[in-house]
Design an enzyme around this catalytic site. Sequence first.
Site, PDB file in Angstrom:
ATOM      1  N   ASP A 385       0.827  -1.194   0.000  1.00 10.73           N
ATOM      2  CA  ASP A 385       0.000   0.000   0.000  1.00 10.73           C
ATOM      3  C   ASP A 385       0.869   1.255   0.000  1.00 10.73           C
ATOM      4  O   ASP A 385       1.733   1.436   0.874  1.00 10.73           O
ATOM      5  CB  ASP A 385      -0.908  -0.016   1.245  1.00 10.73           C
ATOM      6  CG  ASP A 385      -1.902   1.118   1.247  1.00 10.73           C
ATOM      7  OD1 ASP A 385      -2.811   1.104   0.407  1.00 10.73           O
ATOM      8  OD2 ASP A 385      -1.763   2.026   2.098  1.00 10.73           O
ATOM      9  N   GLU A 414       1.621  -0.509  -5.186  1.00 15.57           N
ATOM     10  CA  GLU A 414       0.413   0.290  -5.413  1.00 15.57           C
ATOM     11  C   GLU A 414       0.797   1.767  -5.313  1.00 15.57           C
ATOM     12  O   GLU A 414       0.575   2.421  -4.307  1.00 15.57           O
ATOM     13  CB  GLU A 414      -0.670  -0.063  -4.387  1.00 15.57           C
ATOM     14  CG  GLU A 414      -2.015   0.592  -4.663  1.00 15.57           C
ATOM     15  CD  GLU A 414      -2.397   1.674  -3.650  1.00 15.57           C
ATOM     16  OE1 GLU A 414      -3.481   2.264  -3.808  1.00 15.57           O
ATOM     17  OE2 GLU A 414      -1.616   1.933  -2.717  1.00 15.57           O
TER      18      GLU A 414
END
Length: 664
Positions: A385, A414
């Site tokens: 993330d 990401e």
Amino acid sequence: MKDRIGSVFIEGVKPQLDGGRHAVKRVAGESLTVRADIFKEGHDVLVAVVRWRQASPQEQQTDWREVPMRPLGNDAWEAEFPLARNGRYQYTIEAWPDLFRTWTSELKRKVDAGRDVRSELLEGAAMLEGAAARARPVDAADARVLTEAAVRMRQPPTPDLVAVALAPELATVASTYPDRALARRHEPELEVFADRLKARFGAWYEFFPRSAKRDGRTHGTFQDSEAWLPYIQGLGFDVIYLPPIHPIGRTARKGKNNSLKAGPEDVGSPWAIGAAEGGHKAVHPSLGTLADFRHFVQAAQSYGIEVALDLAYQCSPDHPYVKEHPEWFQRRPDGTIKTAENPPKRYEDIVNFDWMGPARESLWTELESVVLHWVQQGVRTFRVDNPHTKPIQFWEWLIRRVQERHPDVLFLSEAFTRPKVMKALAKVGFTQSYTYFTWRNFKGELQEYLEEITQPPVSDYFRGNLWPNTPDILPELLQNAGPGAFRLRAALAATLSSVYGMYCGFELCEGRPLPGKEEYLDSEKYQLVAWDADRPGNIRDWIARLNHARLTQPALHTYDSLRFFESDNERVLFYGKRTPDGTSTVLVAVSLDPYAPQEALLRLPLEWLGANADETYQVHELMTDQRSLWQGSDVQVRLTPEQPAAVWAVYRFRRTEHAFDYYE
């Protein structure tokens, strides 16, 4: 030769990344082709080799091996070496003058010119004596051949003796034992990391286990999630990605639709990690136990599905780390802990680490142990993330250390951020990367972007994992264009790249936005969601056919074979892929119009296909299961919102002893 130094030049070595600062990427089972320009002053005959070894993990480090390079002309050289196993490899190039072959070349010219070569033969004899000394510990027979030739060449020159000196067989033996005192080696040593196949080919499905009950009211468990596995398998996905599964903080917990006020029934954001029940190594009690998670991983494997876990290095204010290690966090001048912000957004329920602060060594070590903990539970793939909000140096350190122990671990970045930052993250080790595909809708921008990321030099380190939607992003096209938009975006993602993914609900054409934003209304990030898999208007069967086409066509397993071809309609994109050996070839046409039918004249790439203009060949359109015979340089196609993509497997005919048949 002790007092002499070499003068060979080695330059333009490819592939290499930032002068050897980072490893290029390949997949185990492939070979790495190494090219370079190698030259020297004068007319010396040169020899070059690629030196390589598997260098990871360290306790299994292998000895250096060598493979000869072949000259391509104009001082260019090339060789390949195998990447048989998953892991890190080192390679370099070494080159030297072949003194004996150079000598024989000069000798022949002097003999042809009628020169006295008595001195030259003595020079050759000395070379053979040196080669014999190097051969003796290796092959006694070769040493005898070289010694006997050296003795003869010290005799007065005769035509027969000159013939012995110029014999190709003698040069072959002598060159087998070269004097490498004049060799030059390329520095620094370069690296390539060979990932396992899942790094290059996979279909991801993002799923919140807490919504597994499907009713939008009851918190799901890992056991409930196992009931979804046949459904996900039936859609054709082989990676199931779970957002964070850890305890969720209560301080500043978010309510529905990111409300700042949460009611007692609100479940909060999974990315606000950590509570009294534990932190990054714990599971949310409502999901089950660690043993339940391991059972879920094993159940998924029985369906041919790998579990990918979210790696979110951030904390709720309630995380045990906050009390146990206050030195790991940044604080304001008034002593309060800093919450995460991305103005105008503010994440009141999240606090960030002080990544480069004085306690970074113990912090980094603890975060490494988080990855290793989940590896012990059976996880081999992590979706990371927001890695662009953490130091790139940390990721380089972490990924290398993890892969030294577990080279099969994959990391998906990401990072929807600036291009150079996204590429830097890929360079330091991220296996795959999210991309700008999510916002590329038109023919020119799609072709330009995909050509950039699927061709060297970018494809040497960057693998784009294409997602048409995520829990954070509901693109405008999917908000109001109906099922046609979902079909065409899935077709593009699944065939332009060999790795792609979609967030649960895409197959149901879920597209209700927060007004004026690229975000979902009633987002699953903040609440449980009721998913009706049989919702009218769903495209489940179409997605399943698309994934089946991907699975059965090896050409669609390749990443960097993508080539774009001519279509006379700006709303129709035409491209193809093929395996390196040419045994699988696929052509794809996709309409970019979700509202109306589009017709296009496609210019077939006959040279790329290896076909003649008058040749007839069979194509199998995989989405409709229709077969056709094509001939010539053009084909007409009609695409509709109901069938916005055509995926053709190309079968060319070949002549056999008894009849004609076709091959894929």
